[in-house]
Design an enzyme around this catalytic site. Structure first.
Site, mmCIF file in Angstrom:
data_model
loop_
_atom_site.group_PDB
_atom_site.id
_atom_site.type_symbol
_atom_site.label_atom_id
_atom_site.label_comp_id
_atom_site.label_asym_id
_atom_site.label_seq_id
_atom_site.Cartn_x
_atom_site.Cartn_y
_atom_site.Cartn_z
ATOM 1 N N THR A 1 0.017 -0.793 12.816
ATOM 2 C CA THR A 1 0.863 -0.796 11.718
ATOM 3 C C THR A 1 2.372 -0.550 12.284
ATOM 4 O O THR A 1 3.280 -0.758 11.604
ATOM 5 C CB THR A 1 0.329 -0.450 10.665
ATOM 6 O OG1 THR A 1 0.520 1.202 10.931
ATOM 7 C CG2 THR A 1 -0.889 -0.714 10.046
ATOM 8 N N ARG B 1 -4.668 5.537 21.209
ATOM 9 C CA ARG B 1 -4.755 4.101 20.796
ATOM 10 C C ARG B 1 -3.216 3.512 20.355
ATOM 11 O O ARG B 1 -2.588 4.268 19.613
ATOM 12 C CB ARG B 1 -5.816 3.789 19.779
ATOM 13 C CG ARG B 1 -5.720 4.323 18.415
ATOM 14 C CD ARG B 1 -6.612 4.070 17.578
ATOM 15 N NE ARG B 1 -6.328 2.718 16.759
ATOM 16 C CZ ARG B 1 -5.432 2.713 15.648
ATOM 17 N NH1 ARG B 1 -4.750 3.923 15.180
ATOM 18 N NH2 ARG B 1 -5.080 1.449 15.236
ATOM 19 N N ASN C 1 -8.460 9.098 6.303
ATOM 20 C CA ASN C 1 -7.505 8.728 5.443
ATOM 21 C C ASN C 1 -7.734 8.422 4.245
ATOM 22 O O ASN C 1 -7.033 8.348 3.309
ATOM 23 C CB ASN C 1 -6.374 7.888 6.097
ATOM 24 C CG ASN C 1 -6.944 6.359 6.194
ATOM 25 O OD1 ASN C 1 -7.824 5.995 5.576
ATOM 26 N ND2 ASN C 1 -6.204 5.595 6.990
ATOM 27 N N ASP D 1 -3.234 6.220 -3.136
ATOM 28 C CA ASP D 1 -2.227 5.421 -2.545
ATOM 29 C C ASP D 1 -1.393 4.262 -3.336
ATOM 30 O O ASP D 1 -1.643 4.216 -4.466
ATOM 31 C CB ASP D 1 -2.335 4.860 -0.924
ATOM 32 C CG ASP D 1 -3.214 3.760 -1.185
ATOM 33 O OD1 ASP D 1 -3.617 3.290 -2.333
ATOM 34 O OD2 ASP D 1 -3.347 2.962 -0.236
ATOM 35 N N SER E 1 0.789 -1.299 0.093
ATOM 36 C CA SER E 1 0.040 0.150 -0.087
ATOM 37 C C SER E 1 0.895 1.345 0.066
ATOM 38 O O SER E 1 1.629 1.359 -1.041
ATOM 39 C CB SER E 1 -1.109 -0.081 1.188
ATOM 40 O OG SER E 1 -1.882 0.822 1.057
HETATM 41 C C1 16G Z 1 -4.120 0.029 7.895
HETATM 42 C C2 16G Z 1 -5.616 -0.141 7.775
HETATM 43 C C3 16G Z 1 -6.251 1.333 7.504
HETATM 44 C C4 16G Z 1 -6.120 1.982 8.872
HETATM 45 C C5 16G Z 1 -4.685 1.852 9.232
HETATM 46 C C6 16G Z 1 -4.397 2.396 10.406
HETATM 47 C C7 16G Z 1 -6.694 -1.449 5.889
HETATM 48 C C8 16G Z 1 -6.750 -2.180 4.567
HETATM 49 N N1 16G Z 1 -6.146 -0.884 6.152
HETATM 50 O O1 16G Z 1 -3.634 0.582 6.810
HETATM 51 O O2 16G Z 1 -7.720 1.132 7.234
HETATM 52 O O3 16G Z 1 -6.367 3.426 8.753
HETATM 53 O O4 16G Z 1 -4.333 0.504 9.181
HETATM 54 O O5 16G Z 1 -3.048 2.356 10.887
HETATM 55 O O6 16G Z 1 -7.564 -1.965 6.790
HETATM 56 P P1 16G Z 1 -2.658 2.617 12.402
HETATM 57 O O7 16G Z 1 -3.264 1.274 13.060
HETATM 58 O O8 16G Z 1 -1.199 2.309 12.462
HETATM 59 O O9 16G Z 1 -3.094 3.995 12.878
HETATM 60 ZN ZN ZN Z 2 -3.537 1.078 0.161
#
Ligand code: 16G
Ligand code: ZN
Length: 536
Positions: free
Chosen positions: A505, A501, A378, A282, A66
């Site tokens: 990722t 929170r 986003n 993206d 992504s």
């Molecule tokens: C992932 C999610 C996205 C979310 C992001 C939050 C999918 C396909 N992608 O990229 O929707 O906004 O995580 O990231 O579900 P974070 O947990 O690091 O804030």
């Molecule tokens: Zn994406």
């Protein structure tokens, strides 16, 4: 003797790197590509098992990371209806990815087969595609080896696609020849479906002019192909379209760059015309944000919240004209700007549901409405039309030409908007259709409400798993007392709101703060982040 579940000798070619614990998160597996091949091999094994478990339904695997930088890559599994992998199976994916040896992997696979009662003689059917990353072809080889090791699952390589195109193909293949067939299961079928729907919604209108920043990713050639099918109904200029040079992917451009930095992407001339509409995809084109330069020369972002409110207000008017009694709801996350929620609830009078972050949560909540609009701030999102609502519209007894026109438009929109997952190409057409019909420029769109100033910060902590949340991530239940400390701060700020929170990722905790002025939002964010220093 039991049939061996996988061919261990080929698993040996993809050994798991030591010392790494892989996790199937909200967006599948996502890591530096150098350490991913064992995981992608195992994704192949699991996808084959999932297909067999579901009686041979087609399962998809997308190789993408992504908006991440070029050295990263990832894999995510698409379920038969074209939505995200069922949650219980995310755990199985993580479990297989972390098997230390090939034997350990075979044992875990056997256990899954036994526990889930999977008939491994059922033919498996898996399709896959990748984004434009340099590591893609090698990871596809690992995936193919995993599919082959899992008793020769039948598989089809769709080459380079956007993520939503793969979702479309999975749903189309699984509904082929059924009464509710989703579409022709080819890339061409995808373009035709979208283009025909767009032309139906907008017969005879002047083409809207837009400049698209494709993040130097796979969205570039795909949107160009789509535009060919649109036969002059949009006036597109493409920038950052160099997908053949993977080192440029997401580099100073794309939806994440524009949203995070609140500024224009690279690749534009110095002199950007005012009130002209732009958008950014993206890296795998499942996410889109819009922007423009206003009359005072200021950059203005039109993010997922603005797309949701635009779509909800347009759809609500249409539904009213149909007199069909269909309900509309909007799904957001805690990151939605407070002004957008206020506008939806108080002005549009549309119910709003808040879910935890991650597309799958929003998607499921949106399925509860006849027409469910969901967007993360986003830019991830889409509009779901419940199959019963579509059936109702198709068979509705119309009593006036206006009513018929509204029903036809709604039905065309249900074809225009990708029903499987957020899709930058499809969302682009949705927005352009609405702006064209309303004869709105970007400033007209933007004036519906004014975003509350906000600030997003992150903090490193010793263990982010200690941050436990409830109330769709808006309230912390652990560590104890932290939430009441945040509440004490928030109440001192006019229109203050803040929550904390753990990221899904990155190895950080995120802090969001909102208040009546930018200075106050910044101050609140910084004060909350000071509270987190105790957890470093
Ligand atoms: C992932 C999610 C996205 C979310 C992001 C939050 C999918 C396909 N992608 O990229 O929707 O906004 O995580 O990231 O579900 P974070 O947990 O690091 O804030
Ligand atoms: Zn994406």
């Amino acid at each position: 003797m039991a049939i061996p579940s996988i061919d261990i000798s080929s698993a040996d070619n993809y050994p798991k790197p030591d010392g790494i614990k892989f996790g199937y998160g909200t967006a599948g597996f996502r890591y530096n590509a150098n350490i991913l091949s064992s995981t992608v091999f195992r994704v192949g094994v699991l996808a084959a098992l999932r297909s067999r478990y579901l009686g041979g339904k087609v399962i998809g695997v997308m190789i993408t990371a992504s908006h991440n930088p070029p050295p990263d890559n990832g894999a995510k599994i698409v379920d038969p209806a074209g939505d995200m992998l069922e949650e219980a199976w995310e755990t199985y994916a993580t479990d297989l990815a972390n098997a230390a040896t090939s034997q350990d992997l075979a044992d875990r696979v056997n256990e899954l087969i036994k526990n889930l009662n999977i008939d491994i003689s059922t033919p498996a059917n898996v399709i896959y595609a990748r984004d434009s990353r340099e590591s893609g072809p090698a990871l596809v080889k690992a995936l193919e080896a995993g599919l082959k090791a899992a008793h020769d699952a039948k598989s089809t390589d769709y080459g380079l696609l956007t993520t939503p195109q793969l979702h479309y193909l999975v749903k189309s293949l699984n509904t082929l020849k059924s009464a509710n067939s989703y579409g022709v299961p080819t890339e061409e079928g995808y373009y035709k479906k979208l283009a025909n729907a767009y032309k139906k919604v907008l017969s005879g209108s002047e083409p809207y002019s837009i400049t698209i920043d494709a993040a130097n990713g796979i969205g570039a050639p795909k949107v160009s192909e789509l535009v060919k099918h649109l036969e002059g109904t949009i006036d597109m200029t493409l920038i950052n379209g160099k997908y053949e040079d993977p080192s440029l992917l997401n580099s100073s451009c794309g939806a994440d760059y524009v949203k995070t930095n609140q500024r224009l992407p690279g690749g534009l001339d110095a002199d950007v015309p005012k009130l002209k509409l732009f958008c950014s995809f993206d890296g795998d084109a499942d996410r889109i944000v819009f922007f423009y330069i206003d009359e005072d020369g200021k950059f203005r972002l039109l993010d997922g919240d603005k797309i949701a409110t635009l779509a909800a207000s347009f759809l609500k008017d249409l539904v009213q004209e149909t007199n069909s009694g269909l309900n509309i709801g909007v799904v957001q996350t805690a990151y939605a700007n407070g002004s957008s929620t206020e506008y939806l609830e108080s002005v549009l009078k549309v119910p709003v549901v808040c879910t935890p972050t991650g597309v799958k949560h929003l998607h499921h909540a949106a399925q509860q409405f006849d027409i469910g609009v969901y967007f993360e701030a986003n830019g991830h999102g889409t509009v779901l039309f419940h199959p019963d609502a579509v059936a109702k519209l198709q068979t509705f007894q119309v009593s006036s030409p206006a009513q018929k026109a509204a029903i036809d438009t709604l039905l065309a929109l249900s074809d225009l908007v990708n029903q499987t997952v957020g899709d930058a190409l499809s969302d682009l057409l949705l927005v352009l259709a609405i702006l064209t019909i309303k004869r709105w420029n970007p400033a007209d769109w933007n004036q519906s409400y004014t975003d509350l100033p906000n600030r997003l910060l992150k903090a490193e902590v010793r263990d982010r798993t200690m941050f436990k949340v409830t109330n769709a991530e808006r309230t912390l239940v652990e560590p104890p007392l932290l939430q009441s400390q945040i509440d004490n701060l928030v109440q001192k700020y006019s229109q203050g709101r803040s929550f904390v929170r753990a990221s899904g990722t990155e190895n950080v905790v995120r802090i969001y703060a909102e208040a009546v002025t930018q200075t106050l939002a910044d101050e609140l964010g910084v004060k909350v982040s000071h509270l987190l220093e105790a957890y470093k």
